[in-house]
Design an enzyme around this catalytic site. Structure first.
Site, mmCIF file in Angstrom:
data_model
loop_
_atom_site.group_PDB
_atom_site.id
_atom_site.type_symbol
_atom_site.label_atom_id
_atom_site.label_comp_id
_atom_site.label_asym_id
_atom_site.label_seq_id
_atom_site.Cartn_x
_atom_site.Cartn_y
_atom_site.Cartn_z
ATOM 1 N N GLY A 167 0.807 -1.225 0.000
ATOM 2 C CA GLY A 167 0.000 0.000 0.000
ATOM 3 C C GLY A 167 0.833 1.264 0.000
ATOM 4 O O GLY A 167 1.725 1.464 -0.821
ATOM 5 N N GLY A 168 0.509 2.143 0.970
ATOM 6 C CA GLY A 168 1.217 3.420 1.064
ATOM 7 C C GLY A 168 2.711 3.247 1.255
ATOM 8 O O GLY A 168 3.504 4.115 0.876
ATOM 9 N N GLY A 402 15.551 9.182 -35.514
ATOM 10 C CA GLY A 402 15.094 9.975 -34.374
ATOM 11 C C GLY A 402 15.968 9.757 -33.156
ATOM 12 O O GLY A 402 16.099 10.647 -32.301
ATOM 13 N N ALA A 403 16.595 8.584 -33.082
ATOM 14 C CA ALA A 403 17.445 8.299 -31.927
ATOM 15 C C ALA A 403 18.675 9.213 -31.920
ATOM 16 O O ALA A 403 19.216 9.543 -30.867
ATOM 17 C CB ALA A 403 17.862 6.829 -31.935
HETATM 18 C C1 HXC Z 1 -1.990 -3.072 11.213
HETATM 19 C C2 HXC Z 1 -0.574 -4.755 10.586
HETATM 20 C C3 HXC Z 1 -0.667 -4.338 9.241
HETATM 21 C C4 HXC Z 1 -1.476 -3.214 8.930
HETATM 22 C C5 HXC Z 1 0.649 -6.029 9.335
HETATM 23 N N1 HXC Z 1 0.239 -5.803 10.591
HETATM 24 N N2 HXC Z 1 0.102 -5.157 8.497
HETATM 25 N N3 HXC Z 1 -1.227 -4.116 11.555
HETATM 26 N N4 HXC Z 1 -2.112 -2.611 9.958
HETATM 27 N N5 HXC Z 1 -1.583 -2.746 7.693
HETATM 28 C C6 HXC Z 1 0.627 -6.538 11.808
HETATM 29 C C7 HXC Z 1 0.083 -7.934 11.880
HETATM 30 O O1 HXC Z 1 -1.213 -7.920 12.479
HETATM 31 C C8 HXC Z 1 1.116 -8.614 12.787
HETATM 32 O O2 HXC Z 1 0.868 -8.223 14.121
HETATM 33 C C9 HXC Z 1 2.393 -7.947 12.379
HETATM 34 O O3 HXC Z 1 2.028 -6.724 11.746
HETATM 35 C C10 HXC Z 1 3.211 -8.767 11.390
HETATM 36 O O4 HXC Z 1 2.376 -9.126 10.300
HETATM 37 P P1 HXC Z 1 2.349 -10.598 9.688
HETATM 38 O O5 HXC Z 1 1.170 -10.672 8.787
HETATM 39 O O6 HXC Z 1 2.453 -11.590 10.806
HETATM 40 O O7 HXC Z 1 3.700 -10.636 8.866
HETATM 41 P P2 HXC Z 1 4.001 -11.284 7.443
HETATM 42 O O8 HXC Z 1 3.440 -12.663 7.379
HETATM 43 O O9 HXC Z 1 5.467 -11.118 7.219
HETATM 44 O O10 HXC Z 1 3.194 -10.401 6.369
HETATM 45 C C11 HXC Z 1 3.483 -9.045 6.240
HETATM 46 C C12 HXC Z 1 2.430 -8.365 5.314
HETATM 47 C C13 HXC Z 1 0.989 -8.695 5.843
HETATM 48 C C14 HXC Z 1 2.598 -8.918 3.891
HETATM 49 C C15 HXC Z 1 2.738 -6.892 5.292
HETATM 50 O O11 HXC Z 1 0.942 -8.408 7.234
HETATM 51 C C16 HXC Z 1 -0.067 -7.906 5.153
HETATM 52 O O12 HXC Z 1 -0.497 -8.272 4.047
HETATM 53 N N6 HXC Z 1 -0.513 -6.825 5.808
HETATM 54 C C17 HXC Z 1 -1.600 -6.001 5.255
HETATM 55 C C18 HXC Z 1 -1.146 -5.201 4.074
HETATM 56 C C19 HXC Z 1 -2.182 -4.223 3.618
HETATM 57 O O13 HXC Z 1 -3.126 -4.592 2.912
HETATM 58 N N7 HXC Z 1 -2.058 -2.960 4.109
HETATM 59 C C20 HXC Z 1 -3.003 -1.885 3.823
HETATM 60 C C21 HXC Z 1 -2.574 -1.251 2.514
HETATM 61 S S1 HXC Z 1 -3.595 0.060 2.058
HETATM 62 P P3 HXC Z 1 1.336 -9.075 15.392
HETATM 63 O O14 HXC Z 1 0.624 -8.448 16.527
HETATM 64 O O15 HXC Z 1 0.911 -10.479 15.112
HETATM 65 O O16 HXC Z 1 2.806 -8.918 15.478
HETATM 66 C C22 HXC Z 1 -2.661 1.416 2.209
HETATM 67 C C23 HXC Z 1 -3.356 2.652 1.759
HETATM 68 C C24 HXC Z 1 -2.444 3.861 1.714
HETATM 69 O O17 HXC Z 1 -1.559 1.385 2.626
HETATM 70 C C25 HXC Z 1 -2.759 4.794 0.600
HETATM 71 C C26 HXC Z 1 -2.177 4.328 -0.698
HETATM 72 C C27 HXC Z 1 -2.412 5.211 -1.863
#
Ligand code: HXC
Length: 512
Positions: A167-168, A402-403
């Site tokens: 994401g961000g 052109g290159a």
């Molecule tokens: C809150 C989060 C989090 C999130 C991970 N965690 N992502 N907490 N918000 N976005 C927490 C998990 O709950 C976990 O907590 C710890 O971080 C580690 O995550 P894991 O999943 O155990 O690790 P891993 O298996 O290595 O996977 C990492 C990951 C996955 C690929 C990043 O966590 C994931 O897919 N997260 C969500 C990604 C996502 O969709 N984010 C939102 C994007 S939208 P604990 O307590 O167990 O340690 C966005 C919008 C912005 O960003 C604007 C853009 C234009």
């Protein structure tokens, strides 16, 4: 509370902040083959120079556990004695995700970098917007994006991807100048494999989707890949040695003792005379720059053009060179985008551009046309034409169509243009040209093959050489290839005081 007690309390708070999400999560981070944010900062910066900010920042909810410093470590320090600002996301706290506190901290360090005119380096290891914080997390990212854009072209912005970033956490890096990745332990994607599987049904892995190998070669989103975090941070330090601290400054002058009048004695054996024979243009670049030290950027993406940093006489330069080793060095969509972006960076930060030309033209083809080669090729033309830094171009072997115009020609405002005597400058190669302009002679000849050969030879003698361009002043001189380094060095020295007035405008409308 006595002074002693308050000091003890302060030490305890700082120790808690250093533990981030706790020892278990630190251990898990190490087990994943990753360092912690503080370990990374200590490798990146000169020893003992890190000054941390906001280590005690946290959210203000009364109940629940506080993570002091939240999921990012920010501050400033030095790299080779020069100040930089840095932020390092802490994956041990909510997966390094960004909520209000993290957003405010990152924004604050970026503002400080802008005010003081120093590079900002982001070490990213984050799951993106903190889901629990909802719109406050989105607001934090929006503000960081805004700061990225305000800082663009003012201070160098470097992003290092050191974990799974979503994401961000990948959009902000995409707004910065350079992205580094670590093989196997870092990934970048907007949405991970699970979401993709549920939306499109495609099955993929985190590594296949967004690993370093994918982004440095397929998407071109990342510029550098390293095997380990330590190597990666070393490369960041190396890159900083070529760039100034801000757009009003010059890059560090680092004289490595290589004489500027060193002749390139063996260059004639490096570049084959025949226009279609391959060679590695990096062998030319390494002979031209000081001590053979060349830091290639985007090495694995669009390898038919080579871009990167070197020095001549200690002065940092950006090099753009067609690479005959791949696709004969042709300009296509990806190589045009790659070179245009590099030229823009150099121009933003006062780094002279040295262009080495050996290009058969733009790549013809349906997929290139449908993919928008016209607009992407125009990016390169635009970037060169708009650049006001010193621009020096040397045509090594061929510059067709052109290159020829696009690759830093005099007509786009290059300051000094040289050609080797082997340079063929024409609308196209004789082998193609005769099919168009002499078709009737060839088909009507008694021996069409022999006639075609004769016409090509005639075309070469009349048009495929550098002397028409030299006669018209499009080429300032035809030079002995062995003098290439000294000629560029003298031109760089002369251009030190170059100044260009640009007509007042808000900004141009680059074909993005
Ligand atoms: C809150 C989060 C989090 C999130 C991970 N965690 N992502 N907490 N918000 N976005 C927490 C998990 O709950 C976990 O907590 C710890 O971080 C580690 O995550 P894991 O999943 O155990 O690790 P891993 O298996 O290595 O996977 C990492 C990951 C996955 C690929 C990043 O966590 C994931 O897919 N997260 C969500 C990604 C996502 O969709 N984010 C939102 C994007 S939208 P604990 O307590 O167990 O340690 C966005 C919008 C912005 O960003 C604007 C853009 C234009």
């Amino acid at each position: 509370m006595s002074i002693e007690e308050s000091l003890e309390q302060l030490v305890a708070l700082k120790e808690r902040a250093k533990l981030g999400g706790g020892q278990d999560r630190i251990d898990a981070q190490h087990q994943r083959g990753k360092l912690t944010s503080r370990e990374r900062i200590s490798i990146l910066l000169d020893p003992g120079t890190f000054e941390e900010l906001d280590a005690l920042a946290h959210d203000w909810e009364e109940d629940g556990e506080h993570f002091y410093g939240d999921a990012v470590v920010t501050g400033w320090g030095k790299v080779d004695g020069r100040t930089v600002c840095v932020y390092a996301q802490d994956f041990t706290v909510f997966g390094g995700s960004l909520g209000e506190v993290v957003g405010t901290k990152v924004y604050k360090i970026m503002e400080l970098a802008m005010k003081t005119g120093v590079p900002v380096i982001g070490l990213n290891d984050s799951g993106g917007a903190r889901i629990q914080e909802g719109v406050a997390a989105l607001a934090g990212y929006g503000e960081i994006f805004h700061a990225n854009v305000k800082a663009s072209g003012v201070i160098p912005q470097i992003s290092v991807i050191m974990g799974p970033c979503a994401g961000g956490a990948v959009y902000s890096p995409a707004l910065t100048d350079f992205i580094f990745m670590v093989e196997k332990t870092s990934q970048m994607f907007l949405t991970g494999p699970d979401v993709i599987a549920s939306v499109t049904g495609e099955v993929t892995t985190m590594e296949e989707l967004g690993g370093a190998a994918s982004h440095v070669s397929k998407s071109g989103v990342a510029h550098f890949a390293s095997k380990t975090e330590e190597e990666c941070l070393d490369e960041v330090r190396r890159l900083l040695s070529y760039v100034p601290s801000n757009n009003m400054d010059d890059a560090p002058h680092l004289d490595g003792g290589d004489p500027i009048d060193r002749r390139l004695d063996d260059i004639l054996t490096v570049v084959p005379g025949e226009a279609d024979m391959q060679y590695d243009v990096r062998d030319v670049i390494e002979r031209v720059v000081d001590n053979g030290e060349f830091m290639e950027v985007h090495e694995y993406f669009a390898p038919n053009i080579v871009v990167g940093f070197g020095r001549i006489g200690g002065q940092a330069i950006g090099v753009v060179a067609n690479q005959p080793l791949y696709l004969a060095g042709v300009l296509d969509i990806d190589s045009s985008r790659k070179a245009a972006r590099f030229v823009r960076f150099c121009d933003s930060f006062n780094i002279p551009i040295v262009t080495l030309v050996d290009v058969p033209g733009f790549l013809p083809g349906v997929s290139q046309e449908y993919g928008g080669i016209i607009a992407h090729g125009a990016k390169l033309v635009y970037a060169y034409a708009a650049a006001t830094v010193p621009k020096i171009t040397v045509i090594l072997r061929k510059a067709f169509g052109g290159a020829y115009d696009a690759m830093g020609s005099k007509h786009l405002g290059a300051d000094v243009n040289y050609a080797w005597p082997t340079a063929a400058i024409a609308v196209m190669a004789g082998s193609q040209a005769v099919n168009i302009i002499s078709r009737r002679e060839i088909t009507g000849a008694e021996d069409p093959d022999a006639e075609r050969k004769r016409l090509i030879e005639d075309y070469r003698e009349r048009l495929e050489h550098p002397y028409i361009a030299a006669a018209k002043g499009y080429i300032d001189d035809v030079i002995d290839p062995r003098d290439t380094r000294v000629k560029i060095a003298h031109a760089l020295d002369m251009l030190r005081t170059k100044s260009v007035q640009v007509a007042p405008k808000k900004h141009g409308n680059m074909p993005l």
